[in-house]
Scaffold this motif. Structure first.
Motif, PDB file in Angstrom:
ATOM      1  N   LYS A   1       9.786  18.716  12.784  1.00 31.34           N
ATOM      2  CA  LYS A   1      10.370  18.951  11.468  1.00 31.34           C
ATOM      3  C   LYS A   1      11.194  17.763  10.998  1.00 31.34           C
ATOM      4  N   ASN A   2      11.966  17.164  11.897  1.00 37.69           N
ATOM      5  CA  ASN A   2      12.815  16.043  11.493  1.00 37.69           C
ATOM      6  C   ASN A   2      12.035  14.757  11.307  1.00 37.69           C
ATOM      7  N   HIS A   3      10.763  14.732  11.692  1.00 33.38           N
ATOM      8  CA  HIS A   3       9.958  13.540  11.482  1.00 33.38           C
ATOM      9  C   HIS A   3       9.715  13.264   9.999  1.00 33.38           C
ATOM     10  N   ALA A   4       9.730  14.316   9.181  1.00 33.06           N
ATOM     11  CA  ALA A   4       9.584  14.104   7.738  1.00 33.06           C
ATOM     12  C   ALA A   4      10.749  13.273   7.207  1.00 33.06           C
ATOM     13  N   ASP A   5      11.954  13.525   7.746  1.00 29.86           N
ATOM     14  CA  ASP A   5      13.108  12.713   7.347  1.00 29.86           C
ATOM     15  C   ASP A   5      12.970  11.285   7.888  1.00 29.86           C
ATOM     16  N   TYR A   6      12.339  11.142   9.050  1.00 26.52           N
ATOM     17  CA  TYR A   6      12.076   9.797   9.583  1.00 26.52           C
ATOM     18  C   TYR A   6      11.239   8.980   8.601  1.00 26.52           C
TER      19      TYR A   6
ATOM     20  N   ALA B   1       0.845  -1.191   0.000  1.00 27.13           N
ATOM     21  CA  ALA B   1       0.000   0.000   0.000  1.00 27.13           C
ATOM     22  C   ALA B   1       0.878   1.237   0.000  1.00 27.13           C
ATOM     23  N   PHE B   2       0.244   2.395  -0.220  1.00 24.21           N
ATOM     24  CA  PHE B   2       0.897   3.679  -0.010  1.00 24.21           C
ATOM     25  C   PHE B   2       0.732   4.014   1.475  1.00 24.21           C
ATOM     26  N   PHE B   3       1.808   3.902   2.226  1.00 26.45           N
ATOM     27  CA  PHE B   3       1.767   4.141   3.664  1.00 26.45           C
ATOM     28  C   PHE B   3       2.105   5.604   3.947  1.00 26.45           C
ATOM     29  N   ILE B   4       1.203   6.304   4.622  1.00 26.50           N
ATOM     30  CA  ILE B   4       1.371   7.716   4.951  1.00 26.50           C
ATOM     31  C   ILE B   4       1.487   7.823   6.467  1.00 26.50           C
ATOM     32  N   GLY B   5       2.623   8.304   6.959  1.00 22.52           N
ATOM     33  CA  GLY B   5       2.908   8.317   8.383  1.00 22.52           C
ATOM     34  C   GLY B   5       2.603   9.654   9.033  1.00 22.52           C
ATOM     35  N   HIS B   6       2.195   9.575  10.286  1.00 25.25           N
ATOM     36  CA  HIS B   6       1.894  10.760  11.086  1.00 25.25           C
ATOM     37  C   HIS B   6       3.192  11.366  11.613  1.00 25.25           C
ATOM     38  N   ILE B   7       3.360  12.690  11.436  1.00 29.61           N
ATOM     39  CA  ILE B   7       4.551  13.386  11.925  1.00 29.61           C
ATOM     40  C   ILE B   7       4.124  14.543  12.816  1.00 29.61           C
ATOM     41  N   ARG B   8       5.044  14.986  13.680  1.00 26.56           N
ATOM     42  CA  ARG B   8       4.809  16.124  14.550  1.00 26.56           C
ATOM     43  C   ARG B   8       5.901  17.184  14.386  1.00 26.56           C
TER      44      ARG B   8
ATOM     45  N   PHE C   1       5.118  21.403  14.794  1.00 32.63           N
ATOM     46  CA  PHE C   1       5.646  21.934  13.538  1.00 32.63           C
ATOM     47  C   PHE C   1       4.766  21.518  12.361  1.00 32.63           C
ATOM     48  N   ALA C   2       4.343  20.261  12.346  1.00 35.97           N
ATOM     49  CA  ALA C   2       3.571  19.767  11.213  1.00 35.97           C
ATOM     50  C   ALA C   2       2.169  20.354  11.160  1.00 35.97           C
ATOM     51  N   SER C   3       1.584  20.672  12.318  1.00 36.71           N
ATOM     52  CA  SER C   3       0.224  21.207  12.323  1.00 36.71           C
ATOM     53  C   SER C   3       0.179  22.722  12.149  1.00 36.71           C
ATOM     54  N   THR C   4       1.326  23.378  12.064  1.00 35.46           N
ATOM     55  CA  THR C   4       1.377  24.830  11.871  1.00 35.46           C
ATOM     56  C   THR C   4       1.200  25.158  10.395  1.00 35.46           C
ATOM     57  N   TRP C   5       0.234  25.970  10.090  1.00 38.39           N
ATOM     58  CA  TRP C   5      -0.139  26.228   8.686  1.00 38.39           C
ATOM     59  C   TRP C   5       1.017  26.808   7.877  1.00 38.39           C
ATOM     60  N   LYS C   6       1.807  27.713   8.463  1.00 34.56           N
ATOM     61  CA  LYS C   6       2.866  28.373   7.687  1.00 34.56           C
ATOM     62  C   LYS C   6       3.993  27.408   7.311  1.00 34.56           C
ATOM     63  N   ASN C   7       4.038  26.229   7.943  1.00 28.34           N
ATOM     64  CA  ASN C   7       5.092  25.245   7.634  1.00 28.34           C
ATOM     65  C   ASN C   7       4.672  24.261   6.547  1.00 28.34           C
TER      66      ASN C   7
END
Length: 500
Positions: free
Chosen positions: A337-342, A328-335, A362-368
């Motif tokens: 900034k470095n979680h995107a690299d995770y 499947a296309f697995f989409i992971g939950h992040i919080r 960081f992930a839930s902030t709209w400007k990011n």
């Protein structure tokens, strides 16, 4: 002669003048007292109107009935009705009318009664025009996903003050009546800051049909069901949803939950549970140009915690990869900034923010979101922002910290949608339709003492706003697809359920 004779004496002249003044005053008072009795009643204050304002309910009904009589009957019995009118009889002291005392209790009771009558009239109008309750989208798009909770955990239990005593009684197995009688069950507390219009409902077929009709009318095409595996009846409820949702042109996908201490076997079991629904017609799949096949999209909550376990490479291509259990296309939950690299190192296909609280992470902030979109585009991943109308956990000390977000009469919801649309993302997920414990629902509510509500506005306010923003999203994406050079669409133009 006498007047001339007396005028010669100044003292006598003053006596005559004083007598004449007194006589004139007496005559004036007599004339005025007789004249007031013959004043035209039409020039006086309309005491009938004043009496009607201050009369009790019975007198007001009598006056109303008399006013509604035909004109001919009014002419015949006008004299009798005037005699029967309840005139204003205010207390008088020395001929002066004394004002009535202000009764605050009566005033508040009258205002409350008027408000109740207005609410009743609005309810009658909404019942007469049910199709005008909320707007309906022209089409459904599978690019908008919404979190759906079934069943809703309405109550939470307060922690017991004597947990050690309970454990001792259970371990010893001794029937101590004096101690056991002091142990009381933990009280249940309603775990919602809002009160639903349908009450504290349980999952039934009729309920699902009503919910799915509202979701379809908003233009949302995919439901996200959270799979925890803790409740035995969870899979049975989801089977019912899979039978009902296709009738409303809705597809279904899953969000599996992981934690730092959960093993590879636990994740594999969750994917096996998801695989049970793989062949259902409503299971959400997209066509992958790279894999040249229909592939499901699965969300993984708390996926960033997998970096701290032995399952860090569980989704990479290897002989022990979980992709052999379910590709499947697995989409992971992040919080952070470095979680995107995770997510890249975990070999996941994308990431999403999940928490609809601007500024909380960081992930839930709209400007990011523009940075996360660029990061995902660089590594050919998916970024799925999460929008929500607000966040209101009903806890004195919220488990996530100070992340409560007011709805601001729908403006908070609008800014989140506008930011996601301007970043030209392919998928958007909405948190949520009915996650009442988090206070992020768009389902209808009713005003109730001690609870928040959607005022000012209708109970379907956030269903209407969702319809509006979904339509804007579809319009913007269609315009971008039409303007694409040579008809080559980017990986973020997921038209017709196609993905790169």
């Amino acid at each position: 002669m006498i007047f001339t004779k007396y005028c010669k004496n100044p003292r006598k002249f003053r006596i005559i003048l004083l007598f004449m003044i007194v006589t004139l005053i007496v005559i004036t008072l007599v004339i005025l007292s007789n004249g007031l009795q013959h004043v035209n009643p039409e020039r006086l204050i309309d005491e009938r109107f004043v009496a009607q304002a201050y009369a009790d309910e019975a007198s007001q009904q009598l006056l109303l009935q008399q006013q509604q009589q035909p004109q001919r009957q009014q002419q015949q019995s006008s004299q009798n009705r005037v005699d029967n009118l309840l005139l204003l009889k205010s207390p008088r002291e020395n001929g002066i009318i004394q004002p009535e005392k202000y009764d605050e209790h009566k005033l508040k009771s009258r205002l409350i009664q008027e408000k109740i009558e207005n609410l009743k009239s609005q309810q009658k109008q909404s019942n007469l025009d049910p199709e005008e309750e909320h707007t309906i989208a022209d089409s459904i798009t599978n690019a908008i996903h919404i979190f759906y909770t079934a069943p809703v955990p309405w109550y939470k239990t307060r922690k017991s003050a004597t947990p050690s005593l309970t454990k001792e009684l259970l371990s010893d197995g001794v029937a101590n009546t004096t101690q056991s009688s002091t142990i009381r069950p933990s009280p249940k507390i309603l775990n919602s800051a809002f009160y639903p219009a349908l009450g504290l409902y349980k999952p039934t077929q009729d309920l699902f049909e009503k919910h799915f009709e509202n979701i379809r009318n908003c233009g949302v095409g995919v439901l996200i069901l959270s799979l925890s595996g803790k409740v035995p009846s969870e899979l049975e409820v989801y089977r019912t949803i899979f039978h009902i949702a296709p009738k409303f042109n809705l597809s279904i996908t899953f969000e599996i939950t992981v934690a730092g201490n959960q093993t590879y076997a636990y994740l594999q079991q969750q994917l096996l549970d998801v695989r049970r629904f793989y062949n259902y017609p409503g299971f959400f799949k997209v066509f992958s140009r790279t894999r040249k096949s229909l592939t499901p999209v699965i969300y993984i909550s708390n996926a960033y915690k997998l970096m701290d376990t032995s399952t860090a490479q569980a989704f990479c291509k290897s002989s022990e990869s979980l992709r052999y259990t379910l590709d499947a296309f697995f989409i992971g939950h992040i919080r952070l900034k470095n979680h995107a690299d995770y997510m890249k190192r975990l070999c996941l296909d994308g990431f999403y923010s999940k928490l609809p609280s601007n500024g909380a992470t960081f992930a839930s902030t709209w400007k990011n979101w523009s940075y996360l979109k660029s990061f995902a585009l660089t590594y050919k991943m998916l970024f799925v922002p999460t929008v929500g109308p607000g966040f209101a956990e009903r806890n004195k000390f919220p488990r996530h910290g100070d992340i409560q977000r007011h709805r601001s009469n729908g403006r908070y919801y609008g800014v989140a949608w506008r930011t996601a649309i301007l970043n030209h993302v392919g998928f958007i997920n909405v948190a949520s339709y009915n996650n009442w414990p988090d206070g992020s629902q768009i389902e209808e509510v009713i005003p109730k003492a001690g609870f928040l509500d959607y005022n000012p506005g209708k109970k379907t306010k956030y269903l209407d706003l969702t319809t509006h923003w979904v339509s804007n999203f579809v319009k913007t994406r269609n315009e971008a697809a039409a303007a694409a050079a040579d008809g080559h669409l980017s990986c973020y133009e997921f038209l017709n359920n196609t993905i790169c």
